[in-house]
Design a protein around this motif. Sequence first.
Motif, PDB file in Angstrom:
ATOM      1  N   CYS A  82       0.847  -1.346   0.054  1.00  0.00           N
ATOM      2  CA  CYS A  82      -0.002   0.098   0.004  1.00  0.00           C
ATOM      3  C   CYS A  82       0.956   1.336  -0.015  1.00  0.00           C
ATOM      4  O   CYS A  82       0.439   2.283  -0.573  1.00  0.00           O
ATOM      5  CB  CYS A  82      -1.068   0.023   1.196  1.00  0.00           C
ATOM      6  N   ASN A 128      -3.024  -0.703  10.097  1.00  0.00           N
ATOM      7  CA  ASN A 128      -3.434  -0.356   8.685  1.00  0.00           C
ATOM      8  C   ASN A 128      -4.057   1.329   8.573  1.00  0.00           C
ATOM      9  O   ASN A 128      -5.178   1.078   7.988  1.00  0.00           O
ATOM     10  CB  ASN A 128      -4.348  -1.365   8.359  1.00  0.00           C
ATOM     11  N   TYR A 562       0.035  -5.552   6.263  1.00  0.00           N
ATOM     12  CA  TYR A 562      -0.652  -4.779   7.330  1.00  0.00           C
ATOM     13  C   TYR A 562      -2.111  -4.541   6.615  1.00  0.00           C
ATOM     14  O   TYR A 562      -2.906  -3.892   7.578  1.00  0.00           O
ATOM     15  CB  TYR A 562      -0.092  -3.203   7.380  1.00  0.00           C
ATOM     16  N   ASN A 563      -2.445  -5.063   5.733  1.00  0.00           N
ATOM     17  CA  ASN A 563      -3.961  -5.212   5.078  1.00  0.00           C
ATOM     18  C   ASN A 563      -4.285  -3.753   5.156  1.00  0.00           C
ATOM     19  O   ASN A 563      -5.835  -3.495   5.295  1.00  0.00           O
ATOM     20  CB  ASN A 563      -5.041  -6.190   6.176  1.00  0.00           C
ATOM     21  N   CYS A 564      -3.600  -2.706   4.786  1.00  0.00           N
ATOM     22  CA  CYS A 564      -4.151  -1.372   4.655  1.00  0.00           C
ATOM     23  C   CYS A 564      -4.282  -1.449   3.027  1.00  0.00           C
ATOM     24  O   CYS A 564      -3.400  -1.591   2.121  1.00  0.00           O
ATOM     25  CB  CYS A 564      -3.078  -0.373   4.877  1.00  0.00           C
TER      26      CYS A 564
END
Length: 883
Positions: A82, A128, A562-564
């Motif tokens: 990201c 995130n 981080y799943n952002c």
Amino acid sequence: MKHLTILAGACCLLLSAATSCHENAHFLKNSSYRRQVHQQFLKRQDEAAGRRDALFAVLDRENLTAQQREALEFLYAYMPLCDLADGYGDFFLRQVDAAFAARSCFSWGKSIPEDIFRHFVLVYRVNNESLDTARSVFFEELKDRVKGLSMADAALEVNHWCHEKVTYRGTDGRTSAPLALMRTSWGRCGEESTFTVAALRAVSIPARQCYTPRWVHTNDNHAWVEAWIDGQWRYMGACEPEPELDVAWFTAPSKRAMMVHTNVFGLYNGAEEKNVQTPLYSTINLLSAYAPVRKVTVRVTDEQNRPVEGATVKFKVYNYAELYPIVRSVSAADGTASIVSGMGDLVVWAGKGDRYGYALSTTADERVDVPLNRTSGEEYSETYTLSVPPEQPVAALPQEKIAANTLRLAHEDSLRNAYMGTFAPTVSDRDRASAGYRQKLFLHKAQGNWREIADFMQTEATNPHYLDFLASLSEKDLRDTPADYLRDHLRNGVKADASLPDALYVSKVLSPRIAQELIKPWRSFFRQPEVAREIAGEQPAAENIVEYVRKNITLKDEENYYNCRLTPRGVYELKMSDRRSRDIFFVAACRSVGIPAQVEEATGKPQYYEGGQWKDAAFDRPDAAPRRTASLTLANDPSNIVKAGYYAHYTLAFFKDGDFQTLDFEDNPAVSNFPYTLALDEGYYRLMTGSRANDGSVTVSTQYFALRSEQPLTLSVKMPEVTGKLLVKGIVDMNTVIVMSDGSKKSLKELSNQKGLMLCFVDVGKEPSKHILQDLPAQQKALEEWGGGIVLITPDDKLSKAFSAETFKNLPAQTAWSVDANRSLLKAVAGALQVDFSEEFPLAAYLSTNGGVLFSSIGYRIGIGEDIIKITRMEQEACSGQK
């Protein structure tokens, strides 16, 4: 933004003074580690070639010092996708400069080891969250406040500042940027801990966010903060300051945790146990610092008892009516995998190909075998009970420290509430028919962002869709989206099909809200003719966009750890993405050319609307046949003591890639009333229900079944019975008289309405007590039908001038408030329970009409309202001789 530039410049001046004599000194002093970082940096530089100028041009500057260059290379080498997709070199350089400047500003800076500074101060991201310039802003606000303090006292002071700015309130799963959170003044624990870690790092106190991914003795999870203080990691509740470190309301529940972990950016060589180690990050296991632990070892086998290598192994706990993985692993050559976990039961799940298996791991097991003896389509049912770690005592602070801290917290509440008093006022439902009601409602929901929403409404009032457009956004969108971003979408909307109903056009074309990503102004970019033609074709069509995604976007889920979410434009420029960001990109590209599209809420599938129906975007299966749907009807079993709720008591999950994935029907009106019928894809499913006992243990029932299009199916949602008898834990004198909030005096017997009485002792400023005040409205109807008494009691040492009972809406009609002078009633109840109670609020106790304590709960617990219903039903059955 002018003031932010000035602040960043001030930090750079500090840095210049601190490093002018060391321009050629290495930041990464270990030559071997430095080479590793550089090699990894070169790989990421090649990966992100599509954004070369935006990211890496900053490295071409001749005046960069060796320390700046090496710090930047470290960040680039390990940052998640990201940030490669949406970050800018100038931003990362300012982060480096501010981190170095803060280290030179404070006395403790020189004592921080390089690796601790590198991973827990320099890194610009906590989890995130959306990125912003909080580091520089927070430094300016905090530097004079903490300078001259010890490192420990500085950490405590930072947390007091955080409490002045932010308090707890539940919200959705998207993590707001720290400055956006400060503007709103409230957020969930994940946001509070992100905010607090950012503040600590801003003044060069190493910090990390810690999570228990799921509790086991109750539903939900929690996040908090650890700070590195004089060589040791110490914990604190984020935005919940206490008089000392290692003191928090969650001390007691954390002793019952099965996992506490944190992600560490970069190649980390710390001594902590590692649950995950990848080239980009580690997930480290911190549980042993909080709770008793055990080693959990499993061996995955085939049906001939031979070890299976390469099986996916998931260590799961029951929470919110699903089995949630707290650690994922892969079996070794001998079939084994292991973790360090807590003193409760786990469900260990293993899968490889189309085969799966599972087994319970208890504290009595040295090792469990998990045979892969199940296959998709096998229909069966089972029931089992999962035990949880027992409660453990917690030492209390001296009362004088607690009292002094309470006074300070009340002052901090008043500062925050004064700021929040500048927000747009609440709008009453009685004004729904009045002119301007919707506009006023949006302004109120925008909280500290209300001026941006007012600006947007003022400039866009002539657009017939502007109010419905705002209604399509989440409340968090209203709180943190700039007006210009919203204008980008409203002004560049395209209605390609004039026959499209307005409601569908606004929600699935015009709206920028897709999943839980941050809203960015991507629409005008994708409306550029050359970009639109490249993605959607000369004659825009969803299939053209599907083909573009299939050919051009490479999936690298593991690199976005981080799943952002990447922005749609970031995906386009980087040409790499995690799966969910790719799906959001697809939807954004469709909407930009006027094609209705969505990420379907329950299954997470990307879809587009064509020919009057929703079609799946088959990126991975270009020749896949159209999906076949099947009918499933669910009914509430009449024996349930409460109406079964999705996630509260039951879930549906479908089988994919060796495991069951829960369908997300949270707050979905389709499942709000029984019976209901769902149209689901054909396949293999699991219905899971659970009932939790007072000690936190849970009885789980599962039903595995196949859905076929030609065979509609009806199932009953039946909550399993919890075995056991009603036990009287103690006796409270029902003739005790207490003072109510209106000044009247009533006995506990009067308040019970001859049906029973629930006493809840709360500290309304703390998160666990706020959960009770959110749980009770969920059972409002059932509790009102029961008709017994509910009294919310605040000890007089926890009163705050900022507190108002009117803040808490939709409580059951019989709910009353009381103030407990000198904790007299609290002491009586605690004495009856024979517990040494101090600060572990809330304390909840259910009293029968004769004063017998039939239920009690201390500290953090979800579902108190439901517990009351259960215990009253059990009491009625016991009295009638049914049990």
